[in-house]
Design a protein around this motif. Sequence first.
Motif, short mmCIF file in Angstrom:
data_model
loop_
_atom_site.label_atom_id
_atom_site.label_comp_id
_atom_site.label_asym_id
_atom_site.label_seq_id
_atom_site.Cartn_x
_atom_site.Cartn_y
_atom_site.Cartn_z
N HIS A 137 -21.61 -39.30 14.22
CA HIS A 137 -20.83 -39.79 12.85
C HIS A 137 -19.38 -39.82 13.15
CE1 HIS A 137 -24.93 -38.41 11.68
NE2 HIS A 137 -24.69 -39.08 10.81
N ASP A 138 -19.00 -40.30 14.21
CA ASP A 138 -17.71 -40.21 14.49
C ASP A 138 -17.01 -41.70 13.97
OD1 ASP A 138 -14.75 -39.58 15.50
OD2 ASP A 138 -15.37 -40.63 17.48
N ASP A 139 -15.81 -41.91 13.45
CA ASP A 139 -15.07 -43.23 13.41
C ASP A 139 -15.65 -43.84 12.45
OD1 ASP A 139 -12.70 -42.99 14.44
OD2 ASP A 139 -13.33 -43.89 16.62
N GLY A 140 -16.75 -43.40 11.52
CA GLY A 140 -17.33 -44.16 10.52
C GLY A 140 -18.88 -44.57 10.71
N LYS A 141 -19.33 -44.21 11.74
CA LYS A 141 -20.74 -44.55 12.34
C LYS A 141 -21.89 -43.90 11.50
CE LYS A 141 -19.84 -43.18 16.53
NZ LYS A 141 -20.23 -42.92 18.08
N ASP A 142 -22.58 -44.62 10.86
CA ASP A 142 -23.33 -44.28 9.99
C ASP A 142 -23.08 -43.65 8.96
OD1 ASP A 142 -26.04 -43.73 9.09
OD2 ASP A 142 -26.53 -42.37 10.64
N PRO A 143 -22.61 -44.19 7.92
CA PRO A 143 -22.17 -43.69 6.80
C PRO A 143 -23.14 -42.87 5.93
CG PRO A 143 -21.26 -45.89 6.89
CD PRO A 143 -22.55 -45.83 7.81
N GLN A 144 -24.41 -43.10 6.16
CA GLN A 144 -25.58 -42.29 5.44
C GLN A 144 -25.46 -40.71 5.79
OE1 GLN A 144 -28.07 -42.69 3.22
NE2 GLN A 144 -27.51 -44.86 2.72
N GLY A 145 -24.64 -40.70 6.97
CA GLY A 145 -24.62 -39.17 7.34
C GLY A 145 -23.58 -38.48 6.51
N PHE A 146 -22.79 -39.27 5.64
CA PHE A 146 -21.56 -38.48 4.83
C PHE A 146 -22.48 -37.56 3.83
CE2 PHE A 146 -18.65 -42.23 4.98
CZ PHE A 146 -18.34 -42.00 6.34
N LEU A 147 -23.57 -38.18 3.73
CA LEU A 147 -24.66 -37.60 2.51
C LEU A 147 -25.11 -36.05 3.16
CD1 LEU A 147 -26.17 -40.14 0.77
CD2 LEU A 147 -23.83 -39.26 0.31
N GLU A 148 -25.21 -36.18 4.26
CA GLU A 148 -25.81 -34.68 4.98
C GLU A 148 -24.89 -33.97 5.59
OE1 GLU A 148 -28.27 -35.96 8.38
OE2 GLU A 148 -28.78 -37.97 7.24
N ALA A 149 -23.56 -34.43 5.75
CA ALA A 149 -22.54 -33.51 6.39
C ALA A 149 -21.99 -32.45 5.63
CB ALA A 149 -21.15 -34.58 6.59
N ASP A 150 -21.50 -31.62 6.31
CA ASP A 150 -20.84 -30.12 5.66
C ASP A 150 -19.67 -30.56 5.13
OD1 ASP A 150 -22.75 -28.34 6.14
OD2 ASP A 150 -22.00 -28.15 8.06
N VAL A 175 -19.84 -32.56 10.92
CA VAL A 175 -18.77 -33.16 10.39
C VAL A 175 -18.89 -34.56 10.58
CG1 VAL A 175 -16.20 -33.26 10.41
CG2 VAL A 175 -17.07 -31.13 10.66
N ALA A 176 -18.53 -35.46 9.55
CA ALA A 176 -18.39 -37.10 9.91
C ALA A 176 -16.99 -37.32 9.62
CB ALA A 176 -19.46 -37.57 8.83
N LYS A 196 -15.43 -31.97 -3.00
CA LYS A 196 -14.88 -30.68 -2.41
C LYS A 196 -15.25 -30.51 -0.94
CE LYS A 196 -15.80 -27.65 -6.67
NZ LYS A 196 -16.82 -26.68 -7.33
N ARG A 197 -15.91 -31.48 -0.65
CA ARG A 197 -16.46 -31.51 0.96
C ARG A 197 -15.75 -32.67 1.60
NH1 ARG A 197 -20.77 -28.51 1.92
NH2 ARG A 197 -22.08 -27.50 0.41
N ILE A 198 -14.77 -33.29 0.79
CA ILE A 198 -13.94 -34.30 1.56
C ILE A 198 -12.40 -33.84 1.80
CG2 ILE A 198 -13.02 -36.60 1.40
CD1 ILE A 198 -15.29 -37.44 -0.73
#
Length: 283
Positions: A137-150, A175-176, A196-198
Amino acid sequence: MSDHNELIVYIVSDAIGQSAVNIARSALSQFPKLHYEIKDYTFISEINEIDEIIEELKNEENTTVVFHTFSNTNMAMYLDKESEGVCEASYDILTPIVNRIGQLTGIEPNMKSGVLSRRLDTNYFERIEALEFAVNHDDGKDPQGFLEADLVILGISRTSKTPLSIFLANNNFKVANLPLMPESQLPEEIWEVDPKRIIGLTNDIKVLSEIRKERMIAYGLDPDTIYSNSDRIQAEIEYANELYEKLNCKVVNVTNKSIEETAGKIINHLNEQGLVQLTRFER
């Protein structure tokens, strides 16, 4: 002693210093009428760094107190000695507890910096999972991962998004990160993430310009391009700041800060928001 309801609390540690932060906040929360400011000085490993902190203490106008956690007892004793008469009180949080445990058990402590935070890798697989997550999930790969990220880290080019993500992943955070450019379209998922997670990263224009020029030189290219142009960088920073305001996220200025220092500030923020358990990061 100051007559005003104001207090400056210095947190000093040879690691992230979260134990001291938590204890300080717990104590301070008992005084709702008290106005206080916490200043954290983490990853302190040299005597001259303590001397610099003492000089800052001398310039404080309000009442000051120091909480510190050093694995190196010599550093702890030096800070206590040098802060006498400079601040109202200096509290060594770690050493008395370690000594008491040693007295009770008859076991000598291994007082090396950071050793108390190193567990036998029971969380090894969690760390590997977090590292894989950061890479995927580096450099914006797979934005769906944003919802799983701490944690989701945003920033314009050369604000240390990737190394920071990897460092935090080594501390078991998923981390994404997402690079920001005024011309790019933001993935919709970013608006679904808890603010809060951004974390929004920013940097000084001149520092960014020099970093980008050095990067171009490393690639054997002309350093003086639109990429390193100050006006362009200013436009990128303004765009990022406007986005951070819309997202209502935490902003961290990485200018002249190490990855460890920036990570410490981020982890402190997550802890303040109740999003981190103490077992997940270093003392």
